[in-house]
Design an enzyme around this catalytic site. Structure first.
Site, PDB file in Angstrom:
ATOM      1  N   GLU A 144       0.820  -1.202   0.000  1.00 50.62           N
ATOM      2  CA  GLU A 144       0.000   0.000   0.000  1.00 50.62           C
ATOM      3  C   GLU A 144       0.867   1.270   0.000  1.00 50.62           C
ATOM      4  O   GLU A 144       0.528   2.224  -0.679  1.00 50.62           O
ATOM      5  CB  GLU A 144      -0.917  -0.038   1.239  1.00 50.62           C
ATOM      6  CG  GLU A 144      -2.062   0.932   1.232  1.00 50.62           C
ATOM      7  CD  GLU A 144      -3.097   0.653   0.138  1.00 50.62           C
ATOM      8  OE1 GLU A 144      -3.001  -0.398  -0.527  1.00 50.62           O
ATOM      9  OE2 GLU A 144      -3.980   1.505  -0.044  1.00 50.62           O
ATOM     10  N   ASP A 145       1.925   1.257   0.757  1.00 50.65           N
ATOM     11  CA  ASP A 145       2.654   2.505   0.999  1.00 50.65           C
ATOM     12  C   ASP A 145       4.040   2.591   0.373  1.00 50.65           C
ATOM     13  O   ASP A 145       4.727   3.593   0.527  1.00 50.65           O
ATOM     14  CB  ASP A 145       2.811   2.734   2.521  1.00 50.65           C
ATOM     15  CG  ASP A 145       1.461   2.958   3.185  1.00 50.65           C
ATOM     16  OD1 ASP A 145       0.501   3.250   2.455  1.00 50.65           O
ATOM     17  OD2 ASP A 145       1.384   2.835   4.416  1.00 50.65           O
TER      18      ASP A 145
END
Ligand code: MN
Length: 711
Positions: free
Chosen positions: A76-77
């Site tokens: 996600e990051d």
């Protein structure tokens, strides 16, 4: 800050054989991809996955889950790809990371209480591996612990979401310490004043509380010894949020909440649980209505315990929980406890009633090695439901396979009826599109749209089904009323009867009543359907019907009914359910042939071949679509003309073919023509057009036969 060693040590403490090389590898990888990222706290981002992994060891999760905890934010990051995670750490780990990312991506922007349960279910429904939830819960616990670095608005919204969704999920997973921790943190951010009051109140009473706890434990230990029960007694303050709930529900101040202290007696056997209960109730007066037996009736998440409240020393109310060590482990570790040991946990009895956890246990029973358990829990927790969002972020629950039409009808019948299209996640989809969990659904309506019969083939909700059927029925009725009106008007004209505004005619109202109908509309509908003939109506409009005429009318009605019953079989008139059908004498259509229906005046629908000459000039408004409903039992007449050489025995050949093919010969005649050709006529019974075609084909193959035709 948590170190890698803390995590591996934690893992080894409950799983001494754990292979920690994967954990180290995940640590190195996570450090690499998160490099340079910083938390709001100012700490390196890596501190977060480390904390999450550590919490997962406190939850006593397996190696794969802890590894997934270290990696949970990488996809996600950071630039990390899921495929890379899978290659380096295996499919299960990648699947968990993917699941956590998917849940994180969803915006739960609704703040409505009643939505919370649906959102919880949606999260579970999106989860194919229960370990996804564990990682998400650990992630949320650490985020709650570091919530102070966010703005007050963000604090409130995250705390609310946690209280509504994640704390109950932790409860459902049976991990009560996690649930309490989350709740207390939420209370701290949502109701700081109350939190502080409770904190203060408990601090002020600390001296007394400690003395009280010691005393009660001593009394209980004593009693246990006398009764020869080996027991461990614990006393503690209840968690703040439960005290807060009591204050809120009973409208109390913190000093008015007396039973803030709870005791737990842990014993070896189930029998001892009830013995201890008896001892306690004989010592202290039980508070009415507070006894709960979660042993004989466990909670859905398998929690088992006896709960009671008694009036203890100093008139102080206190709650006591009694359970075995096994039950205590389940209460502390929740789901995790189930995969670690198999025995002594639950009675074999009513496992069936435990809802979703039943599935888990069924899996467990079939596994040789309990360690495989978590590995194997790839399942659908809500296999029959699907959860989707409205554009405003409201979650709606549907049966699996539900479509935009179901969605539209769930909003309002009118939206359903006008539903012409739908967008899912911003893209146009067909109306028969089946929802996936988390879809954002937007319905497009059009004034020109109306429900269609083929919608019934794909809608899943009862509401949509019944509303569509209702609409079609009404529509058919409207059509038949119009048709009936048309037929009657013409008949009245022919009979030279006055016919102005027949929908409000008093005489017609009387006729309707004669037919036991409620209104002229019903009468017209019946004429339209062909159930009542226009002649029957006109007969009644004429004054002074004689007895014999009446009898004749009755006779006709009965005959019509009989005919209807017999003839309707085998044919279906599109859009109409109950209509008198007969086959045309001009063209004798057979099952399988293309046919059309013609609404006759008062005699229902006549079925013709689609190219029947009689129909060329017919009023097209009265032609309806019909189709065959083939049935084995039905037979139809067909007449054949066979031209052949005039040769002896030819008739026998033809009739034996008919017999072989099981066509009854009703009538046969033979003629010889001037030019010495034999012409035979057969009337036979066939099941359908195909049957007839077969017979005709076989007859054509006879050498002497020249022409076979149907007449
Ligand atoms: Mn995270």
């Amino acid at each position: 800050m948590i170190r890698l060693n803390d995590i591996t040590a934690g893992l080894l403490s409950y799983n001494p054989k754990a292979d920690t090389t994967m954990v180290q590898k995940a640590y190195v990888y996570s450090a690499k991809v998160h490099q340079g990222q910083v938390r709001l706290s100012g700490l390196p981002y890596l501190s977060h996955p480390l904390e999450v992994a550590h919490i997962l060891t406190e939850m006593k999760m397996d190696v794969t889950t802890v590894v997934a905890g270290l990696l949970h934010d990488t996809v996600e990051d950071t630039d990390a790809e899921l495929s890379e995670i899978e290659r380096l750490f295996g499919k299960s780990t990648a699947n968990i990371v993917d699941g956590v990312s998917k849940i994180s991506r969803i915006q739960f922007n609704t703040r409505e209480e009643r939505q919370a349960e649906n959102i919880r279910k949606m999260i579970l429904a999106m989860t194919t591996d229960i370990r996804v939830i564990m990682v998400k819960l650990a992630d949320r616990l650490h985020n709650m612990r570091t919530l102070g670095f966010h703005s007050p608005e963000k604090q409130a919204s995250i705390a609310k979401e946690t209280l509504d969704i994640y704390a109950p999920l932790a409860g459902r997973m049976g991990i009560y310490w996690l649930k309490s921790s989350l709740e207390d943190l939420c209370l701290f951010y949502l109701e700081p004043e109350i939190y502080n009051k409770i904190n203060q109140g408990i601090a002020e009473r600390r001296g007394f509380s400690e003395k009280f706890i010691k005393e009660v434990i001593a009394i209980l230990n004593d009693k246990m010894k006398q009764s020869n029960i080996e027991a461990t007694v614990k006393g503690r303050h209840k968690h703040f949020y439960s005290i807060y709930c009591k204050m809120r529900d009973q409208n109390l101040n913190v000093d008015q909440v007396y039973d803030v202290i709870a005791f737990r007696v842990i014993v070896r056997t189930l029998k001892e649980c009830y013995e201890v209960l008896g001892i306690i109730h004989s010592m202290w007066k039980p508070v009415l209505g507070r006894f709960k037996d979660y042993i004989s009736l466990p909670k859905a998440n398998m929690y088992q315990s006896l709960h009671t409240s008694v009036v203890g020393p100093y008139g102080q109310r206190m709650e006591i929980q009694i359970r075995t060590w096994e039950m205590d482990k389940v209460a502390e570790e929740g789901i995790a406890a189930h995969w670690k040991y198999k025995e002594g946990l639950i009675g074999t009895a009513d496992q069936k009633q435990f809802g979703w956890l039943k599935q888990l246990l069924e899996w467990q029973k079939n596994l040789q090695d309990p360690k495989e358990f978590m590995e194997m829990v790839q399942m659908d927790l809500f296999p029959n439901e699907v959860y989707v969002f409205t554009p405003k972020g409201e979650v709606k629950e549907f049966p699996k396979g539900a479509t935009p039409v179901d969605f539209a009808y769930s909003i309002h019948s009118e939206v359903g009826e006008k539903c012409s299209g739908a967008k899912v996640n911003g893209r146009m989809v067909p109306l028969r599109y089946q929802f996936n969990n988390g879809d954002i659904v937007e319905i497009i309506t059009s004034g020109k749209q109306h429900p269609r019969k083929d919608w019934l083939e794909f809608v899943k909700t009862t509401k949509a089904k019944s509303r569509i059927r209702q609409w079609i029925k009404n529509q058919e009725r409207d059509e038949s009323i119009a048709l009936g009106k048309n037929i009657l008007e013409k008949a009245l004209e022919q009979a030279h009867l006055e016919a102005q505004n027949i929908t409000k005619n008093e005489q017609l109202e009387t006729v309707a009543k004669d037919f036991s109908l409620n209104s002229i509309q019903d009468l017209l509908a019946n004429i339209g359907y062909g159930l009542i003939s226009s002649n029957q109506v006109i007969g009644r409009l004429k004054p002074q019907e004689t007895e014999s005429e009446k009898a004749e009318g009755l006779m006709k009605k009965m005959v019509a009914r009989l005919t209807r019953k017999k003839d309707t079989k085998g044919i279906k008139v599109k859009g109409l359910d109950d209509v008198l059908v007969r086959f045309a004498n001009c063209c004798h259509p057979l099952p399988g042939e293309r046919v059309i229906g013609f609404i006759t005046m008062g005699r229902g629908v006549t079925i013709h071949k689609h190219d029947c000459k009689q129909m060329l000039d017919a009023d097209s408004r009265r032609i309806v679509e019909v189709e065959w409903e083939p049935s084995e039992e039905d037979v139809y007449m067909a007449r054949l003309k066979i031209t052949s050489e005039d040769k002896k025995g030819i008739l026998a050949d033809i009739s034996s073919i008919m017999a072989q093919r099981e066509a009854n010969i009703i009538q046969a005649e033979v003629k010889t023509t001037m030019d010495k050709k034999g012409v035979s006529f057969f009337t036979i019974q066939v099941n359908n057009y195909k049957h007839l075609e077969g017979i005709m084909g076989a007859i054509k193959k006879i050498k002497e036969v020249l022409i076979v035709e149907r007449i």
